[in-house]
Motif scaffolding. Structure first.
Motif, mmCIF file in Angstrom:
data_model
loop_
_atom_site.group_PDB
_atom_site.id
_atom_site.type_symbol
_atom_site.label_atom_id
_atom_site.label_comp_id
_atom_site.label_asym_id
_atom_site.label_seq_id
_atom_site.Cartn_x
_atom_site.Cartn_y
_atom_site.Cartn_z
ATOM 1 N N ASP A 1 53.786 -21.495 26.577
ATOM 2 C CA ASP A 1 54.178 -20.370 27.417
ATOM 3 C C ASP A 1 53.230 -20.264 28.598
ATOM 4 N N ARG B 1 52.563 -18.989 20.061
ATOM 5 C CA ARG B 1 52.557 -19.575 21.398
ATOM 6 C C ARG B 1 51.185 -20.111 21.774
ATOM 7 N N GLU C 1 49.404 -20.406 25.244
ATOM 8 C CA GLU C 1 49.597 -19.870 26.590
ATOM 9 C C GLU C 1 48.750 -20.644 27.589
ATOM 10 N N ARG D 1 56.820 -10.192 28.231
ATOM 11 C CA ARG D 1 55.781 -10.312 27.207
ATOM 12 C C ARG D 1 55.415 -8.939 26.621
ATOM 13 N N VAL E 1 49.934 -15.081 20.326
ATOM 14 C CA VAL E 1 49.311 -16.151 21.102
ATOM 15 C C VAL E 1 48.273 -16.838 20.224
ATOM 16 N N ARG F 1 44.813 -20.109 24.162
ATOM 17 C CA ARG F 1 44.997 -20.068 25.608
ATOM 18 C C ARG F 1 44.330 -21.278 26.233
#
Length: 349
Positions: free
Chosen positions: A147, A238, A240, A314, A321, A324
């Motif tokens: 994402d 996810r 990110e 979001r 998440v 990152r």
């Protein structure tokens, strides 16, 4: 003889040299078993003609006409696309329901000596298997989403992870669309064809290992993401990815070079945003495009249109998440490094 298949994987793993779809070209164009070739025993016009005779005259006359046409077309296929096939060639043949068209063609091929099988239930059995996989049952695959805001090279990263041996499902590639009003890449497949390609791609993936999928909306261009895939995406954790707006703008201007070079198409796509952004803002964007300020245009589109929409989505869904990844300056080296980290994250969980 006919052979039955109960799953997409069984279809794809069947030990045949060639899969032949004998339906009319329009039927084949809408959807077919991936990898099949089209050798129609009746053209679209011939199929319509036989149907008319069946309804307006008699079933007997329709079968008689159909037999003559099938024999004539079969001869063309045998002397043409099949001319180089040796005696040990093993084809699998299907039509709409595994009925007259496929069996008539198979009988002729068997008389030559080829070991032919006909799909029991024809194309409808393939479609049933696809629906069972993508509509009726939850996916067994462990989906992880990549994402990030527009311009974070998600598709590029997906390809780089695949090159490193990671499992990926490229929804945009299969849909032939980059997922926004600027994303057209030519004609999209029909919905059924899209689902067949998705089913085939998923069937080749190991459900034990995670599958990286780009975060998308439920529609990609004119196509809908099938419910089983969409449910798995909505529940997926996810990874990110992020980068500064200036780096994303530079990357996006290069990635959409095909659109940048077509001034009329660019203006038409921008006009589609008028209902959402108003005439004044879109006119300012059009002026940037006319001047060739495509990096500034990309930055403005992201800052004023796409980023706020991503943030709103979001906030509404509150996705999990897992990690990152900062893309830095989004250079080749930075993207390759990010792909390496994402590939490691997938395998280590």
């Amino acid at each position: 003889m006919s052979i039955a298949f109960s799953s997409v994987r069984q279809f794809l793993d069947a030990p045949f040299d060639t899969v032949i779809d004998v339906r009319a070209p329009s039927e084949f164009a809408e959807d077919h078993v991936p990898g099949a070739i089209n050798l129609p025993v009746l053209s679209d016009a011939e199929r319509a003609e036989v149907g008319t005779v069946y309804k307006q005259q008699s079933p007997f006359l329709a079968r008689k006409l159909g037999a003559a046409l099938v024999a004539r077309n079969a001869a063309d296929h045998i002397e043409g696309p099949l001319a180089d096939k040796e005696g040990g060639w093993q084809p699998l043949v299907y039509c709409w329901r595994g009925g007259q068209r496929s069996n008539s063609f198979a009988i002729i091929l068997r008389q030559i000596g080829w070991r032919v099988e006909v799909v029991e239930g024809g194309y409808k059995s393939w479609r049933k298997a696809v629906i069972g996989m993508l509509h009726d049952a939850p996916l067994p695959h462990r989906v992880v989403l990549i994402d990030g805001n527009t311009g974070t090279a998600k598709t590029d990263l997906l390809q780089r992870v695949a090159a490193r041996g990671g499992q990926v499902l490229d929804l945009e590639g299969i849909a032939n669309h980059r997922g926004s009003i600027f994303g057209g890449m030519g004609d999209q497949p029909a919905q059924k064809g899209f689902e067949s390609r998705l089913a085939a791609a998923l069937a080749r993936l190991d459900p034990v290992r995670p599958v990286l999928v780009e975060a998308e909306s439920s529609r990609i261009g004119e196509l809908s993401v099938p419910p089983s895939i969409w449910a798995a995406m909505c529940a997926a954790p996810r990874i990110e990815v992020s980068a500064e707006l200036s780096a994303r703008a530079r990357y996006l201007a290069e990635a959409y070079a095909d659109l940048v070079e077509d001034a009329e198409l660019m203006a038409a796509r921008l006009d589609q945003l008028i209902p959402l952004q108003g005439h004044a803002r879109v006119e300012a964007w059009r002026e940037m495009a006319a001047k060739g300020d495509f990096v500034d245009l990309a930055g403005a589109l992201m800052a004023q249109h796409y980023d706020p929409r991503y943030d709103k989505s979001r906030a509404r869904h509150a996705p999990e998440v897992r990690a990152r990844v900062d893309l830095g300056d989004m250079s080749e080296a930075a993207r390759e490094g990010a792909a390496a980290r994402i590939a490691d994250l997938l395998e280590t969980g």
